[in-house]
Design an enzyme around this catalytic site. Structure first.
Site, PDB file in Angstrom:
ATOM      1  N   ASP A 151     -38.204  14.804 -29.507  1.00 30.85           N
ATOM      2  CA  ASP A 151     -38.263  16.258 -29.358  1.00 30.85           C
ATOM      3  C   ASP A 151     -37.304  16.961 -30.322  1.00 30.85           C
ATOM      4  O   ASP A 151     -36.493  17.779 -29.913  1.00 30.85           O
ATOM      5  CB  ASP A 151     -37.915  16.589 -27.898  1.00 30.85           C
ATOM      6  CG  ASP A 151     -38.058  18.068 -27.579  1.00 30.85           C
ATOM      7  OD1 ASP A 151     -38.973  18.701 -28.122  1.00 30.85           O
ATOM      8  OD2 ASP A 151     -37.221  18.580 -26.804  1.00 30.85           O
ATOM      9  N   GLU A 394     -33.341   7.574 -23.304  1.00 34.25           N
ATOM     10  CA  GLU A 394     -34.605   7.578 -22.564  1.00 34.25           C
ATOM     11  C   GLU A 394     -35.587   6.483 -22.951  1.00 34.25           C
ATOM     12  O   GLU A 394     -36.769   6.752 -23.190  1.00 34.25           O
ATOM     13  CB  GLU A 394     -35.285   8.949 -22.663  1.00 34.25           C
ATOM     14  CG  GLU A 394     -34.414  10.059 -22.122  1.00 34.25           C
ATOM     15  CD  GLU A 394     -35.184  11.318 -21.739  1.00 34.25           C
ATOM     16  OE1 GLU A 394     -36.389  11.405 -22.010  1.00 34.25           O
ATOM     17  OE2 GLU A 394     -34.552  12.206 -21.149  1.00 34.25           O
ATOM     18  N   TYR A 447     -34.494  16.758 -15.389  1.00 34.79           N
ATOM     19  CA  TYR A 447     -34.807  18.186 -15.526  1.00 34.79           C
ATOM     20  C   TYR A 447     -35.375  18.760 -14.235  1.00 34.79           C
ATOM     21  O   TYR A 447     -36.531  19.158 -14.174  1.00 34.79           O
ATOM     22  CB  TYR A 447     -35.720  18.396 -16.732  1.00 34.79           C
ATOM     23  CG  TYR A 447     -34.941  18.213 -18.010  1.00 34.79           C
ATOM     24  CD1 TYR A 447     -34.303  19.296 -18.592  1.00 34.79           C
ATOM     25  CD2 TYR A 447     -34.788  16.966 -18.592  1.00 34.79           C
ATOM     26  CE1 TYR A 447     -33.528  19.143 -19.739  1.00 34.79           C
ATOM     27  CE2 TYR A 447     -34.019  16.791 -19.735  1.00 34.79           C
ATOM     28  CZ  TYR A 447     -33.390  17.894 -20.298  1.00 34.79           C
ATOM     29  OH  TYR A 447     -32.625  17.733 -21.428  1.00 34.79           O
ATOM     30  N   GLU A 483     -28.044  14.824 -19.301  1.00 35.03           N
ATOM     31  CA  GLU A 483     -28.903  15.955 -19.678  1.00 35.03           C
ATOM     32  C   GLU A 483     -29.408  16.646 -18.419  1.00 35.03           C
ATOM     33  O   GLU A 483     -29.814  15.992 -17.462  1.00 35.03           O
ATOM     34  CB  GLU A 483     -30.141  15.507 -20.482  1.00 35.03           C
ATOM     35  CG  GLU A 483     -29.871  15.125 -21.917  1.00 35.03           C
ATOM     36  CD  GLU A 483     -31.145  14.799 -22.709  1.00 35.03           C
ATOM     37  OE1 GLU A 483     -32.227  15.320 -22.357  1.00 35.03           O
ATOM     38  OE2 GLU A 483     -31.044  14.024 -23.669  1.00 35.03           O
TER      39      GLU A 483
HETATM   40  C1  GCB Z   1     -34.994  14.875 -23.004  1.00 32.57           C
HETATM   41  C2  GCB Z   1     -34.676  14.307 -24.334  1.00 32.57           C
HETATM   42  C3  GCB Z   1     -34.324  15.388 -25.352  1.00 32.57           C
HETATM   43  C4  GCB Z   1     -35.258  16.575 -25.181  1.00 32.57           C
HETATM   44  C5  GCB Z   1     -35.105  17.144 -23.781  1.00 32.57           C
HETATM   45  C6  GCB Z   1     -36.079  18.306 -23.528  1.00 32.57           C
HETATM   46  O1  GCB Z   1     -34.987  14.225 -22.017  1.00 32.57           O
HETATM   47  O2  GCB Z   1     -33.658  13.338 -24.296  1.00 32.57           O
HETATM   48  O3  GCB Z   1     -34.425  14.828 -26.632  1.00 32.57           O
HETATM   49  O4  GCB Z   1     -35.020  17.569 -26.140  1.00 32.57           O
HETATM   50  O5  GCB Z   1     -35.382  16.165 -22.852  1.00 32.57           O
HETATM   51  O6  GCB Z   1     -35.668  19.449 -23.674  1.00 32.57           O
HETATM   52  O7  GCB Z   1     -37.221  18.031 -23.225  1.00 32.57           O
END
Ligand code: GCB
Length: 577
Positions: A151, A394, A447, A483
């Site tokens: 990403d 990941e 997330y 994260e």
């Molecule tokens: C993640 C990744 C990261 C992405 C992020 C996202 O889990 O490690 O590279 O940018 O999520 O914002 O989706």
């Protein structure tokens, strides 16, 4: 794989450097014929063109891919180095370029360098990656497109400085420094210098001096390896844990002949500090540390991933302003210049190798993975700022193969460096993961209220607490949230909170903070890293508006409402340290 030390090129009494940064010529090879430059010997024609000037025989060193652009049937651009090439022109084909790119410039090597070894160092040239190239039908016929699962935008070019430099024929090739403390507060600086000598019979000595910040010698030694004792050392402390964080000493290494003539000299900075960890705690200089910071990217408008010192300094000033003490170099090693500042400022780094979203685990990948870690550790082993190795981001860790694979990767890292803990930013569910057993610290990315239960701010706190606790219970190791976050369009205000608004990002953070505080009370939770420090560019997709907008700062490094919110928390956390 590297065969020599990766000491940063530095001028000294015995070494000279010339920067080759500046404007280079650039051609993107046509997609229809990426090998045309090789086939037509572009570089040979260039050599013919310059040879008449080459009177002193070493007047010109031939660069890696010199090319006579004036005879090339493709558009020639001026291109800054260092920089990504993608966003410099008005041409979308260069932005999305796939295939070989050619850079060219002429340079001179001083005559006085005749009796030296002359080195050419490209600090970073992108890109080679596991990329799927698919033919697609377009309005202009069939063409090729790259697609990738990571990403962030697949920037390419000469991303970091290019340096021409010398070492003497016999020279200091590498040094490894390890520091410890004993109960009485004595500091020990162990060092191991490797020398390349012109001929094996040559007898050489090594003189070592350790200098403090004021250039006062605090210890000396002789020989290519040994230990220096320092009675009351100034310790390397993280930012906000000491009035003078990031205290660095300099190890001065002199290579001398038997009658004491100076042959080579190199100065390597080092910090005196210890790292230790238990199943619940991470300690620096025997003091427990709570990590609070970010995941980041090397990314900026126009220059892409090219090293840019104004942006670099702006970023560190923002990191200090916001009261962070750490970040992860997601998802690749960052430039030496960026790392040097972390050493100096006391910012702790989780140093990540370029391994993102790995799904399959063939032995060819394992070899690349081990090599990239060998190189990362060779480059960063002496940095006090580096407090952990992140061996992947990941990966799909649910399979038996993944477990075996990461067992091998972790064992490899331990064979090279036992002084730092190993982690992975894990993302599979705690119940199916098979990699955590090989790690020292469990990091996880999640997330809540974004990719899961989007918009549900009331489904964060309990989930975070439960998941972190489950990781601890499964592996009995310290846990870190590496994260969490929400895309946020600067200036979009919606209340009650609605996804993509500044209000939503702020409240999502508060819900996480609540979880983090409860987790800290349980004793095994060692840190929080919000995703991301700043907005950054990605591939084109409908989930990304001009890129990933999970930054606390905009891509221009201006604060969103969330930055002020984070600052209140991080400064409060800092007071507890
Ligand atoms: C993640 C990744 C990261 C992405 C992020 C996202 O889990 O490690 O590279 O940018 O999520 O914002 O989706």
């Amino acid at each position: 794989p590297i065969k020599a030390g990766l000491l940063y090129p530095k001028s000294s009494e015995t070494r000279e450097t010339i920067s080759l940064d500046g404007i280079w010529n650039f051609v993107a090879s046509p997609l229809t014929d990426p090998l045309v430059g090789f086939r037509n010997y572009w570089y040979k024609r260039r050599l013919t063109a310059v040879r008449p000037e080459n009177k002193s025989k070493i007047g010109i060193i031939f660069a890696i891919t010199p090319i006579n652009f004036f005879q090339v049937d493709a558009e020639v651009h001026f291109m800054p180095v260092p920089s990504s090439y993608n966003d410099i022109t008005q041409n979308a084909a260069i932005r999305d370029h796939l295939g070989i790119a050619w850079y060219d410039r002429t340079f001179f090597v001083p005559k006085s360098w005749r009796n030296q070894r002359v080195w050419l160092r490209f600090s970073s040239v992108h890109y080679a990656a596991q990329i799927v190239i698919t033919p697609v039908d377009t309005d202009n016929g069939t063409t090729y497109r790259q697609s990738y699962t990571f990403d962030f935008f697949n920037y390419a070019g000469i991303h970091r400085p290019v340096t021409l430099y010398t070492t003497p024929k016999s020279y200091i090739d590498d040094v490894t420094i390890k520091t410890t403390l004993d109960e009485n507060g004595y500091g020990y600086v162990g060092y191991n210098v490797s020398i390349i000598s012109l001929n094996e019979t040559e007898e050489l000595n090594v003189n070592i001096a350790l200098l403090d910040k004021d250039d006062i010698i605090v210890a000396t030694a002789e020989g290519s390896n040994g230990v220096l004792n320092i009675e009351s050392p100034r310790l390397w402390w993280p930012y906000l844990m000491d009035p003078e964080p990031g205290y660095l000493y300099t190890l001065k290494i002199e290579l001398v002949s038997l009658n004491n003539d100076l042959i080579d000299i190199y100065r390597q900075t080092c910090g005196i500090r210890t790292l230790t960890w238990t199943n619940t705690t991470f300690l620096i200089n025997n003091k427990p540390v709570y990590l609070h910071g970010f995941g980041r990217h090397e990314d900026a408008d126009i220059r892409g991933k090219g090293l840019d010192l104004p942006t670099t300094l702006r970023d560190y000033n923002l990191i200090k302003w916001i009261g962070a003490n750490a970040y992860r170099t997601s998802h690749y090693p960052y430039a030496d210049e960026i790392m040097d500042l972390a050493d100096n400022l006391g910012i702790m780094i989780i140093d990540e190798c370029p391994s993102v979203n790995t799904e399959f685990f063939p032995s060819s990948l394992l070899n690349n993975h081990l090599n990239s870690l060998t190189e990362l550790i060779a480059r960063d082993k002496n940095r006090p700022s580096v407090i952990a190795w992140s061996i992947a981001n990941e990966p799909r860790t649910q399979s038996y193969e993944a477990g075996v694979y990461f067992g091998k990767v972790a064992a490899h890292v331990r064979s090279l460096d036992l002084s730092r803990p190993i982690t992975i930013a894990l993302a599979r569910s705690v119940y199916e993961d098979r990699a955590g057993q090989h790690l020292d610290i469990i990091s996880f990315n999640r997330y809540n209220a974004w990719y899961q239960n989007g918009g549900q701010l009331d489904m964060i706190t309990k989930n975070v607490i439960n998941e972190a606790t489950a990781w601890f219970e499964k592996y009995n190791k310290p846990v870190l949230m590496s994260e969490y976050g929400a895309d946020t369009m600067e200036g979009l205000h919606i209340y009650p909170e609605f996804i993509w608004s500044e209000e939503f990002q702020v409240t999502l953070m508060s819900k996480h903070f609540e979880a983090f505080d409860k987790l800290r009370a349980k004793g095994f939770f060692i840190g929080e890293f919000i995703w991301n420090f700043a907005d950054f560019k990605t591939a084109q997709t409908y989930t990304r508006v001009g890129g990933n907008k999970k930054g606390i700062f905009t891509r221009n490094r201006q604060p969103k409402a969330s930055a002020h919110h984070l600052r209140r928390r991080y400064l409060k956390l800092a007071q507890e340290l």
